[in-house]
Design an enzyme around this catalytic site. Sequence first.
Site, PDB file in Angstrom:
ATOM      1  N   HIS A 165      -3.525 -24.830  29.728  1.00 31.55           N
ATOM      2  CA  HIS A 165      -2.801 -26.100  29.895  1.00 31.55           C
ATOM      3  C   HIS A 165      -3.482 -27.040  30.891  1.00 31.55           C
ATOM      4  O   HIS A 165      -3.132 -28.200  30.985  1.00 31.55           O
ATOM      5  CB  HIS A 165      -1.317 -25.869  30.231  1.00 31.55           C
ATOM      6  CG  HIS A 165      -1.035 -25.391  31.622  1.00 31.55           C
ATOM      7  ND1 HIS A 165       0.242 -25.293  32.120  1.00 31.55           N
ATOM      8  CD2 HIS A 165      -1.848 -24.980  32.620  1.00 31.55           C
ATOM      9  CE1 HIS A 165       0.192 -24.853  33.362  1.00 31.55           C
ATOM     10  NE2 HIS A 165      -1.055 -24.659  33.689  1.00 31.55           N
TER      11      HIS A 165
HETATM   12  C1  LIG Z   1      -2.901 -22.716  37.117  1.00 27.06           C
HETATM   13  S1  LIG Z   1      -3.930 -21.572  37.940  1.00 27.06           S
HETATM   14  C2  LIG Z   1      -3.432 -20.059  37.156  1.00 27.06           C
HETATM   15  C3  LIG Z   1      -3.712 -18.874  38.020  1.00 27.06           C
HETATM   16  C4  LIG Z   1      -3.160 -17.552  37.479  1.00 27.06           C
HETATM   17  N1  LIG Z   1      -3.695 -17.236  36.184  1.00 27.06           N
HETATM   18  C5  LIG Z   1      -1.644 -17.586  37.448  1.00 27.06           C
HETATM   19  O1  LIG Z   1      -1.093 -17.499  36.360  1.00 27.06           O
HETATM   20  O2  LIG Z   1      -1.037 -17.712  38.499  1.00 27.06           O
HETATM   21  C6  LIG Z   1      -5.533 -21.886  37.236  1.00 27.06           C
HETATM   22  C7  LIG Z   1      -6.635 -21.022  37.823  1.00 27.06           C
HETATM   23  O3  LIG Z   1      -7.858 -21.300  37.129  1.00 27.06           O
HETATM   24  C8  LIG Z   1      -8.906 -21.198  38.091  1.00 27.06           C
HETATM   25  N2  LIG Z   1     -10.104 -21.849  37.556  1.00 27.06           N
HETATM   26  C9  LIG Z   1     -10.332 -23.192  37.420  1.00 27.06           C
HETATM   27  N3  LIG Z   1     -11.542 -23.383  36.860  1.00 27.06           N
HETATM   28  C10 LIG Z   1     -12.075 -22.158  36.649  1.00 27.06           C
HETATM   29  C11 LIG Z   1     -13.308 -21.718  36.065  1.00 27.06           C
HETATM   30  N4  LIG Z   1     -14.209 -22.583  35.594  1.00 27.06           N
HETATM   31  N5  LIG Z   1     -13.516 -20.388  35.977  1.00 27.06           N
HETATM   32  C12 LIG Z   1     -12.605 -19.492  36.453  1.00 27.06           C
HETATM   33  N6  LIG Z   1     -11.438 -19.864  37.014  1.00 27.06           N
HETATM   34  C13 LIG Z   1     -11.179 -21.179  37.101  1.00 27.06           C
HETATM   35  C14 LIG Z   1      -8.313 -21.851  39.301  1.00 27.06           C
HETATM   36  O4  LIG Z   1      -9.038 -21.522  40.475  1.00 27.06           O
HETATM   37  C15 LIG Z   1      -6.895 -21.291  39.295  1.00 27.06           C
HETATM   38  O5  LIG Z   1      -6.819 -20.086  40.000  1.00 27.06           O
END
Ligand SMILES: C[S@@+](CC[C@H](N)C(=O)[O-])C[C@H]1O[C@@H](n2cnc3c(N)ncnc32)[C@H](O)[C@@H]1O
Length: 425
Positions: free
Chosen positions: A324
């Site tokens: 999302h």
């Molecule tokens: C909305 S959070 C969701 C975290 C976890 N999955 C949860 O449900 O609580 C989105 C996560 O995606 C990570 N993220 C953003 N870009 C990323 C990338 N290119 N590769 C890996 N993680 C990434 C962010 O650091 C963040 O922890």
Amino acid sequence: MALATKSQLLELAQEIQELTGQLVAHLSDAGKKEPNFTAESTEVPSDDDYNALRDRLCDATADLEQLVKGPKTHLRDYFSTHHELAAFQVAFDFEFFTAFPRDGSIEIGELAQRTGLDEELIPRVMRLLCLHHIFEEVSEGRYTHTHGSITLAENEGLRAAATYQLDEYFQAASHLAPSLRATISQSPDEPKVTAFRSAYGVSLFEFYARHPERGARFARAMIGVSQLNNDFNQLLGCYTWDSLGAKAIVDVGGGNGHMSVALAKVLKYARFVIQDANEGMLNQGEMSTGQDLKNRITFMRHDFFTPQPIFGDVGAYLLRQITHNWADEDVIKIFKELAHALENCDPSTPLLINELIIPEPGSRSRFEERIGRQMDIMMLVALGARQRSRAQFQTLLMKADPRLKITKVHDGIPMGILEVHLARG
Ligand SMILES: C[S@@+](CC[C@H](N)C(=O)[O-])C[C@H]1O[C@@H](n2cnc3c(N)ncnc32)[C@H](O)[C@@H]1O
């Protein structure tokens, strides 16, 4: 003989009466008290039967109210709600909720002293909140907590969830239409104009990096929201996790791993690899993981736009609240990398997408659908991204790899799970 004319208003009123009767019986069967507005009220249940009755009742009461008001009055009311949100913003900013005593009442002068807000302004804000049963004016200029205000006073996560909406998103949302207009004439190599960038001059992620106190509040809000939604129990109930045995669950973009850690406490054999691009979140998760779980949980820096390094003996890949945040073309890239990884796993290994899945119009209550649609616009405002329906997910999965198929849907609001497998020839 005169034809009896059907009255939609009376039909709605009868439906409301019937549903209320069923709801009261449900409370009584469950040994629960009826809710009231006082600070002593008990919380309403959150079981599936109660929620189903609640949703139908909310649809019927909303329809009756809208019909009785007529569009002019209804819309005049509705288009002024931002002023009410502004009053709430003041109450949060000046910390009214925690300034109140748990029991008893507080008088305006004392509240002014505790909060620093001008004595003349306090009743103007308070009286609007009181109309929502947030605080009650028990005698002129003297207020007490209600069930609504005490709930906010005693739940920090809920306050964080309210205040990040009223600060960051309230402002950003008002930039949506102009930002969409600006994208029409934008060149493809410029950073994407989002409502958030238009309001704050930087992207959402840059904003939180520059304002760590807001970033920390955002993290608290996420915990508050997931507790509020009962997300963990929903995730646990949505999949036969036990069938994975001791295989690894790879939590892709797992942040600080709070969901995997909660799963690890219940699934005694499963191993977990928590991957994230944000080193700070991984470190925070690693430091807070109990010694008893450390031999089954690994934290790993990984960018999900690059090849997935963990494959083979994998029980499941979990993508929770990741898609999302991204536009379609980015989600396709994330799915492509996971399809490559699935090629090197057992055909039974699923990709589990844990997201709010937008229901098709009319397939769920409007109360539920509205939550999904509010989230969808919030993602557009914040990141130029979106919530998706099952059909929209299937289209993106197909574009990433035509062998990726949704094999099961556990559709829940707010969160559901899509179980995806890579079909083999
Ligand atoms: C909305 S959070 C969701 C975290 C976890 N999955 C949860 O449900 O609580 C989105 C996560 O995606 C990570 N993220 C953003 N870009 C990323 C990338 N290119 N590769 C890996 N993680 C990434 C962010 O650091 C963040 O922890």
